[in-house]
Design a protein around this motif. Sequence first.
Motif, PDB file in Angstrom:
ATOM      1  N   PHE A  34       0.839  -1.194   0.000  1.00  0.00           N
ATOM      2  CA  PHE A  34       0.000   0.000   0.000  1.00  0.00           C
ATOM      3  C   PHE A  34       0.881   1.255   0.000  1.00  0.00           C
ATOM      4  CE2 PHE A  34      -3.838  -2.294   1.293  1.00  0.00           C
ATOM      5  CZ  PHE A  34      -3.301  -3.417   1.896  1.00  0.00           C
ATOM      6  N   TYR A  36       0.157   5.267   1.239  1.00  0.00           N
ATOM      7  CA  TYR A  36      -0.742   6.235   1.845  1.00  0.00           C
ATOM      8  C   TYR A  36      -0.082   7.610   1.779  1.00  0.00           C
ATOM      9  CZ  TYR A  36      -3.791   2.715   4.040  1.00  0.00           C
ATOM     10  OH  TYR A  36      -4.685   1.708   4.274  1.00  0.00           O
ATOM     11  N   GLN A  38      -0.204  11.548   3.668  1.00  0.00           N
ATOM     12  CA  GLN A  38      -0.661  12.299   4.827  1.00  0.00           C
ATOM     13  C   GLN A  38      -0.339  13.774   4.652  1.00  0.00           C
ATOM     14  OE1 GLN A  38       1.393  11.603   8.574  1.00  0.00           O
ATOM     15  NE2 GLN A  38      -0.498  11.943   9.732  1.00  0.00           N
ATOM     16  N   GLN A  42      -3.389  15.949   9.167  1.00  0.00           N
ATOM     17  CA  GLN A  42      -4.476  15.084   8.717  1.00  0.00           C
ATOM     18  C   GLN A  42      -4.162  13.615   8.970  1.00  0.00           C
ATOM     19  OE1 GLN A  42      -7.358  16.493   7.446  1.00  0.00           O
ATOM     20  NE2 GLN A  42      -6.315  18.378   8.051  1.00  0.00           N
ATOM     21  N   GLY A  43      -5.190  12.801   8.774  1.00  0.00           N
ATOM     22  CA  GLY A  43      -4.964  11.365   8.821  1.00  0.00           C
ATOM     23  C   GLY A  43      -4.377  10.873   7.515  1.00  0.00           C
ATOM     24  N   LEU A  44      -4.271   9.582   7.367  1.00  0.00           N
ATOM     25  CA  LEU A  44      -3.685   8.987   6.168  1.00  0.00           C
ATOM     26  C   LEU A  44      -4.766   8.639   5.165  1.00  0.00           C
ATOM     27  CD1 LEU A  44      -1.566   8.416   8.530  1.00  0.00           C
ATOM     28  CD2 LEU A  44      -0.718   6.611   7.025  1.00  0.00           C
ATOM     29  N   LEU A  46      -5.514   6.520   1.560  1.00  0.00           N
ATOM     30  CA  LEU A  46      -5.005   5.457   0.700  1.00  0.00           C
ATOM     31  C   LEU A  46      -4.855   5.959  -0.731  1.00  0.00           C
ATOM     32  CD1 LEU A  46      -4.254   2.443   0.363  1.00  0.00           C
ATOM     33  CD2 LEU A  46      -6.673   2.012  -0.121  1.00  0.00           C
ATOM     34  N   LYS A  49      -3.110   0.300  -3.890  1.00  0.00           N
ATOM     35  CA  LYS A  49      -2.767  -0.955  -3.224  1.00  0.00           C
ATOM     36  C   LYS A  49      -2.474  -2.021  -4.267  1.00  0.00           C
ATOM     37  CE  LYS A  49      -7.616  -2.377  -2.770  1.00  0.00           C
ATOM     38  NZ  LYS A  49      -8.278  -1.202  -3.352  1.00  0.00           N
ATOM     39  N   GLU A  88       3.485  13.945   3.271  1.00  0.00           N
ATOM     40  CA  GLU A  88       4.321  12.810   3.664  1.00  0.00           C
ATOM     41  C   GLU A  88       3.682  11.537   3.124  1.00  0.00           C
ATOM     42  OE1 GLU A  88       5.322  12.580   7.827  1.00  0.00           O
ATOM     43  OE2 GLU A  88       7.014  11.252   7.401  1.00  0.00           O
ATOM     44  N   PHE A  90       3.667   7.311   2.905  1.00  0.00           N
ATOM     45  CA  PHE A  90       4.006   6.101   3.635  1.00  0.00           C
ATOM     46  C   PHE A  90       3.730   4.874   2.785  1.00  0.00           C
ATOM     47  CE2 PHE A  90       4.840   7.776   7.810  1.00  0.00           C
ATOM     48  CZ  PHE A  90       4.115   8.958   7.857  1.00  0.00           C
ATOM     49  N   LEU A 101      -1.165  -3.896   9.089  1.00  0.00           N
ATOM     50  CA  LEU A 101      -0.185  -3.297   8.212  1.00  0.00           C
ATOM     51  C   LEU A 101       1.029  -2.835   8.997  1.00  0.00           C
ATOM     52  CD1 LEU A 101      -2.372  -1.084   5.844  1.00  0.00           C
ATOM     53  CD2 LEU A 101      -1.769  -3.498   5.655  1.00  0.00           C
ATOM     54  N   PHE A 103       4.159  -0.179   8.580  1.00  0.00           N
ATOM     55  CA  PHE A 103       4.473   1.023   7.808  1.00  0.00           C
ATOM     56  C   PHE A 103       5.965   1.317   7.789  1.00  0.00           C
ATOM     57  CE2 PHE A 103       0.447   3.084   6.781  1.00  0.00           C
ATOM     58  CZ  PHE A 103      -0.436   2.343   7.555  1.00  0.00           C
ATOM     59  N   GLY A 104       6.399   1.940   6.714  1.00  0.00           N
ATOM     60  CA  GLY A 104       7.724   2.512   6.671  1.00  0.00           C
ATOM     61  C   GLY A 104       7.749   3.824   7.442  1.00  0.00           C
ATOM     62  N   ALA A 105       8.933   4.412   7.544  1.00  0.00           N
ATOM     63  CA  ALA A 105       9.103   5.642   8.335  1.00  0.00           C
ATOM     64  C   ALA A 105       8.599   6.884   7.619  1.00  0.00           C
ATOM     65  CB  ALA A 105      10.571   5.812   8.711  1.00  0.00           C
ATOM     66  N   GLY A 106       8.288   6.744   6.337  1.00  0.00           N
ATOM     67  CA  GLY A 106       7.729   7.871   5.613  1.00  0.00           C
ATOM     68  C   GLY A 106       8.757   8.662   4.828  1.00  0.00           C
TER      69      GLY A 106
END
Lengths: 113, 112
Positions: A34, A36, A38, A42-44, A46, A49, A88, A90, A101, A103-106
């Motif tokens: 995936f 995402y 941000q 705000q939130g993430l 999608l 995928k 950002e 992710f 899930l 996640f990577g560090a972004g």
Amino acid sequence: AQSVTQPDIHITVSEGASLELRCNYSYGATPYLFWYVQSPGQGLQLLLKYFSGDTLVQGIKGFEAEFKRSQSSFNLRKPSVHWSDAAEYFCAVGSWDGNKLVFGAGTILRVKS
Amino acid sequence: DAGITQSPRYKITETGRQVTLMCHQTWSHSYMFWYRQDLGHGLRLIYYSAAADITDKGEVPDGYVVSRSKTENFPLTLESATRSQTSVYFCASGGGQTNGYTFGSGTRLTVV
């Protein structure tokens, strides 16, 4: 257990230039992958995928990503970046035997005019 | 309104206090998650739930407690807050990972 690496913490591109954000994953089987985005405060959201089929997937906002099993990568691309893409990003990987899930560090994308 | 909502948006609490972050979703999604977001770490999974009354630990569960008595609610409790728990907390829900998950707007928690 699965893991994700995003090698670039920050990337700066000029408006109108092409973009590629890198993502490498570690997982023994075919992963769920995936991207995402941000925006600040705000939130993430999608973007796209992948879990089977065509290895080139299209997402929202003109983004696409390509799954390359041989390189364990799932890089995100956009042919022409707009100032509103600054955010950002992710990458995340899921597993077939679970539904959580990792996640990577972004990667923070800056767009210069 | 339909969606996933987190409350409060901002919270300041003192070390040692108990604090509960709320998460509510209106889709009847099976899966719900709590992540914390810290600079340089991305999002790390605290707890998740596959259905009502089913919860499991994630990567960083220590110091947190969850419950899920109803499908739509998934509160996260910090039993005795510490400064290391200062973070932005995100709740997410979904029907399964093949569809991806929807995230709330987050709760910014500061422990002083």
